[in-house]
Write a protein that holds these residues in place. Structure first.
Motif, PDB file in Angstrom:
ATOM      1  N   VAL A 203       0.833  -1.214   0.000  1.00  0.00           N
ATOM      2  CA  VAL A 203       0.000   0.000   0.000  1.00  0.00           C
ATOM      3  C   VAL A 203       0.868   1.264   0.000  1.00  0.00           C
ATOM      4  CG1 VAL A 203      -1.688   1.342   1.327  1.00  0.00           C
ATOM      5  CG2 VAL A 203      -1.963  -1.133   1.116  1.00  0.00           C
ATOM      6  N   ASP A 204       1.892   1.294   0.844  1.00  0.00           N
ATOM      7  CA  ASP A 204       2.722   2.506   0.931  1.00  0.00           C
ATOM      8  C   ASP A 204       3.505   2.735  -0.355  1.00  0.00           C
ATOM      9  OD1 ASP A 204       1.845   3.058   3.425  1.00  0.00           O
ATOM     10  OD2 ASP A 204       3.504   2.036   4.439  1.00  0.00           O
ATOM     11  N   ARG A 205       4.065   1.659  -0.886  1.00  0.00           N
ATOM     12  CA  ARG A 205       4.817   1.781  -2.150  1.00  0.00           C
ATOM     13  C   ARG A 205       3.905   2.330  -3.245  1.00  0.00           C
ATOM     14  NH1 ARG A 205      10.282   1.950  -2.622  1.00  0.00           N
ATOM     15  NH2 ARG A 205      11.305   0.181  -1.667  1.00  0.00           N
ATOM     16  N   PHE A 206       2.682   1.768  -3.311  1.00  0.00           N
ATOM     17  CA  PHE A 206       1.770   2.241  -4.344  1.00  0.00           C
ATOM     18  C   PHE A 206       1.476   3.726  -4.139  1.00  0.00           C
ATOM     19  CE2 PHE A 206      -2.470   3.376  -5.852  1.00  0.00           C
ATOM     20  CZ  PHE A 206      -2.291   3.132  -7.200  1.00  0.00           C
ATOM     21  N   ARG A 321     -11.563  -3.555  -3.175  1.00  0.00           N
ATOM     22  CA  ARG A 321     -10.305  -4.166  -2.762  1.00  0.00           C
ATOM     23  C   ARG A 321      -9.086  -3.518  -3.415  1.00  0.00           C
ATOM     24  NH1 ARG A 321     -11.131  -8.874  -0.069  1.00  0.00           N
ATOM     25  NH2 ARG A 321      -9.070  -8.362   0.736  1.00  0.00           N
ATOM     26  N   LEU A 322      -9.310  -2.597  -4.379  1.00  0.00           N
ATOM     27  CA  LEU A 322      -8.162  -1.901  -4.982  1.00  0.00           C
ATOM     28  C   LEU A 322      -8.282  -0.389  -4.726  1.00  0.00           C
ATOM     29  CD1 LEU A 322      -7.770  -3.921  -8.325  1.00  0.00           C
ATOM     30  CD2 LEU A 322      -6.335  -4.077  -6.292  1.00  0.00           C
ATOM     31  N   VAL A 323      -9.366   0.228  -5.201  1.00  0.00           N
ATOM     32  CA  VAL A 323      -9.481   1.693  -5.075  1.00  0.00           C
ATOM     33  C   VAL A 323      -9.515   2.116  -3.599  1.00  0.00           C
ATOM     34  CG1 VAL A 323     -10.866   3.721  -5.616  1.00  0.00           C
ATOM     35  CG2 VAL A 323     -10.683   1.874  -7.287  1.00  0.00           C
ATOM     36  N   LEU A 324     -10.367   1.484  -2.812  1.00  0.00           N
ATOM     37  CA  LEU A 324     -10.505   1.956  -1.423  1.00  0.00           C
ATOM     38  C   LEU A 324      -9.236   1.702  -0.592  1.00  0.00           C
ATOM     39  CD1 LEU A 324     -14.285   1.256  -0.640  1.00  0.00           C
ATOM     40  CD2 LEU A 324     -13.227   3.200  -1.774  1.00  0.00           C
ATOM     41  N   PRO A 325      -8.708   0.467  -0.533  1.00  0.00           N
ATOM     42  CA  PRO A 325      -7.512   0.281   0.315  1.00  0.00           C
ATOM     43  C   PRO A 325      -6.236   0.931  -0.214  1.00  0.00           C
ATOM     44  CG  PRO A 325      -8.099  -1.793  -0.755  1.00  0.00           C
ATOM     45  CD  PRO A 325      -9.199  -0.822  -1.071  1.00  0.00           C
ATOM     46  N   PHE A 326      -6.094   1.031  -1.540  1.00  0.00           N
ATOM     47  CA  PHE A 326      -4.819   1.540  -2.078  1.00  0.00           C
ATOM     48  C   PHE A 326      -4.848   3.046  -2.322  1.00  0.00           C
ATOM     49  CE2 PHE A 326      -4.366  -2.957  -2.872  1.00  0.00           C
ATOM     50  CZ  PHE A 326      -3.028  -3.178  -2.574  1.00  0.00           C
ATOM     51  N   LEU A 327      -6.036   3.631  -2.321  1.00  0.00           N
ATOM     52  CA  LEU A 327      -6.096   5.067  -2.613  1.00  0.00           C
ATOM     53  C   LEU A 327      -6.857   5.837  -1.536  1.00  0.00           C
ATOM     54  CD1 LEU A 327      -5.081   6.975  -4.745  1.00  0.00           C
ATOM     55  CD2 LEU A 327      -7.204   6.661  -6.003  1.00  0.00           C
ATOM     56  N   GLN A 328      -8.110   5.441  -1.311  1.00  0.00           N
ATOM     57  CA  GLN A 328      -8.903   6.252  -0.392  1.00  0.00           C
ATOM     58  C   GLN A 328      -8.361   6.195   1.044  1.00  0.00           C
ATOM     59  OE1 GLN A 328     -12.906   5.147   0.812  1.00  0.00           O
ATOM     60  NE2 GLN A 328     -13.642   7.172   0.189  1.00  0.00           N
ATOM     61  N   GLU A 329      -8.022   4.992   1.511  1.00  0.00           N
ATOM     62  CA  GLU A 329      -7.582   4.882   2.905  1.00  0.00           C
ATOM     63  C   GLU A 329      -6.240   5.570   3.149  1.00  0.00           C
ATOM     64  OE1 GLU A 329      -8.091   0.695   3.810  1.00  0.00           O
ATOM     65  OE2 GLU A 329     -10.199   0.845   3.241  1.00  0.00           O
ATOM     66  N   PRO A 330      -5.196   5.335   2.318  1.00  0.00           N
ATOM     67  CA  PRO A 330      -3.951   6.089   2.542  1.00  0.00           C
ATOM     68  C   PRO A 330      -4.132   7.600   2.349  1.00  0.00           C
ATOM     69  CG  PRO A 330      -3.723   4.606   0.656  1.00  0.00           C
ATOM     70  CD  PRO A 330      -5.028   4.300   1.281  1.00  0.00           C
ATOM     71  N   ALA A 331      -5.054   7.988   1.448  1.00  0.00           N
ATOM     72  CA  ALA A 331      -5.277   9.433   1.242  1.00  0.00           C
ATOM     73  C   ALA A 331      -5.830  10.052   2.516  1.00  0.00           C
ATOM     74  CB  ALA A 331      -6.238   9.648   0.084  1.00  0.00           C
ATOM     75  N   ALA A 332      -6.715   9.324   3.178  1.00  0.00           N
ATOM     76  CA  ALA A 332      -7.300   9.851   4.411  1.00  0.00           C
ATOM     77  C   ALA A 332      -6.224  10.016   5.482  1.00  0.00           C
ATOM     78  CB  ALA A 332      -8.397   8.905   4.897  1.00  0.00           C
ATOM     79  N   ARG A 333      -5.181   9.153   5.422  1.00  0.00           N
ATOM     80  CA  ARG A 333      -4.107   9.220   6.424  1.00  0.00           C
ATOM     81  C   ARG A 333      -3.082  10.300   6.082  1.00  0.00           C
ATOM     82  NH1 ARG A 333      -4.461   3.377   6.079  1.00  0.00           N
ATOM     83  NH2 ARG A 333      -2.677   3.325   4.693  1.00  0.00           N
ATOM     84  N   ALA A 334      -2.968  10.660   4.792  1.00  0.00           N
ATOM     85  CA  ALA A 334      -1.928  11.609   4.372  1.00  0.00           C
ATOM     86  C   ALA A 334      -2.409  13.041   4.588  1.00  0.00           C
ATOM     87  CB  ALA A 334      -1.569  11.383   2.910  1.00  0.00           C
TER      88      ALA A 334
END
Ligand code: HEM
Length: 387
Positions: A203-206, A321-334
């Motif tokens: 997730v972080d690498r992506f 399983r792709l858009v939400l965990p790899f984009l939305q969730e890390p975006a909310a943390r950043a």
């Protein structure tokens, strides 16, 4: 290829990728998409921007030679120039890369496509040399991401190719049974590739090292939206041929129109053809309503309904399983990244997510009051076939 084009191609595959990887490793170590104020990193970024600009100038000086190549060679060159521009955008470098704008524009105009790097350059028109295709970095995660995106696109293309042949054979043909099974195998593969990507991509690498290359960027006076893995025609051919989406639904029409310039040239014609296709759902309903449902027609209807289900499931997997965990969730943390800058298409992330969710609703035939959806037709077909 001419010598200047060759030299640029070599640079993109070697020095460019080496410089970029060093910068990306520093971003990962800092846990941030951008590291500013580090003299050594700034030097690397500037070197990349200057070297690229110089090589592109060499091509532009002999402009007719670059534009004289066949369509695939020009498309490949546009991809390489576009990768250079995308990397400058990703590192927020301003200046030297404008040297590449006239060449990108000329290539885009000659091909009838947006003058930028798109998904197809990375996935479907990316010639490997010595086992390596063009990438932004040598990181394993980027390779995994590209390979699985590209394999999914190939799998979708396999499904679309099978479905396009059904109208000529008819709803009750034994050959249609074969094609529907072939179409199902393509979607099964697309699901497998998505699942493997979900398992193997970090997730972080992506989020830190891959996603930033997909942003919108400027070419001359225009700003062109970023690359996304949906920019190929087969996904829409499947939507419309199955009858789950309609080229006459204003929401879906906007999706088709918007993506046109971001498709490779031959996909543009394929996308236009989807507008004229009769949905297989309508063809099945017509035949099932006309007379008694024969064993072959019932078999085909069962396969067709399973295929619609599978298309919805793959789309739902992409979303959850792709858009939400790899984009939305890390975006909310950043906390320090602006939401406007997170998607490839330009609109804020929540707008993009809402549009993707609506596509999932269409593909899963989820009922929505007052808008296009295939649920009632699918239920009618199931009832007519006694399934
Ligand atoms: C980590 C993996 C992935 C992420 C985070 C991701 C994210 C996204 C996002 C954010 C969009 C909307 C683009 C925008 O307008 O900004 C999109 C579109 C799309 N992606 Fe992905 N994607 C991933 C992998 C894939 C794969 C493997 C495929 C399979 C080919 C795929 C197919 C599509 C399609 C078809 C669209 C266009 C919208 C649609 O028709 O549903 N994506 N993706």
């Amino acid at each position: 290829m001419n010598r200047a084009v060759d030299a640029f191609d070599r640079w993109i595959r070697t020095e460019f990728v080496a410089l970029n990887t060093r910068v990306e490793e520093a971003c990962l170590a800092a846990g941030r998409p951008l590291v500013r104020g580090d003299a050594e990193l700034e030097r690397l970024k500037q070197r990349m921007a200057q070297e690229g600009a110089e090589l592109v100038r060499g091509i532009a000086d002999d402009g007719r030679a670059a534009l004289g190549g066949d369509r695939d060679t020009r498309y490949e060159l546009l991809g390489s120039v576009g990768m250079y521009l995308a990397a400058c955008r990703r590192h927020e470098i301003d200046g030297p890369q404008s040297a590449a704008w006239p060449l990108a524009s000329a290539l885009g105009t000659s091909l009838g496509v947006a003058p930028r790097f798109v998904f197809a350059h990375q996935a479907l028109f990316n010639r490997a040399v010595g086992d390596r295709f063009r990438t932004f970095t040598t990181l394993d995660d980027e390779r995994t991401f590209i390979v699985h995106n590209a394999l999914s696109a190939l799998a979708y293309q396999r499904t679309a190719a099978a479905l396009r042949r059904v109208p000529a054979l008819g709803a009750s043909s034994p050959l249609t049974e074969y094609l529907l099974r072939e179409a199902q195998a393509g979607l099964d593969d697309a699901m497998d590739f998505g699942t493997t990507l979900n398992k193997n991509l970090d997730v972080d690498r992506f989020f830190l090292n891959i996603r930033p290359y997909f942003k919108s960027y400027r070419v001359g006076a225009g700003e062109y939206r970023g690359a996304n893995a949906g920019d190929f025609a087969a996904i829409n051919a499947i939507d419309v041929l199955l009858g789950l989406c309609s080229a006459h639904d204003p929401f879906y029409q906007a999706v088709l129109t918007e993506k046109q310039p971001y498709l490779p040239p031959e996909d543009q014609a394929a996308l236009r053809a989807t507008v004229l296709a009769e949905p297989l759902l309508d063809a099945f309903l017509r035949e099932a309503a006309q007379s008694a449902v024969t064993p072959q027609l019932r078999e085909n209807i069962g396969l067709f309904l399973a295929l619609c289900n599978r298309h919805g499931a793959v789309s739902s997997y992409h979303h959850h399983r792709l858009v939400l965990p790899f984009l939305q969730e890390p975006a909310a943390r950043a906390a320090d990244d602006e939401p406007e800058d997170l998607t490839s298409s330009g609109p804020p992330l929540d707008v993009v997510i809402a549009q993707l969710a609506r596509l999932v609703d269409l593909r899963t035939a989820r009922e929505r009051a007052g808008v296009f959806g295939a649920r009632s037709k699918l239920d009618r077909l199931r009832a007519l076939a006694g399934l």
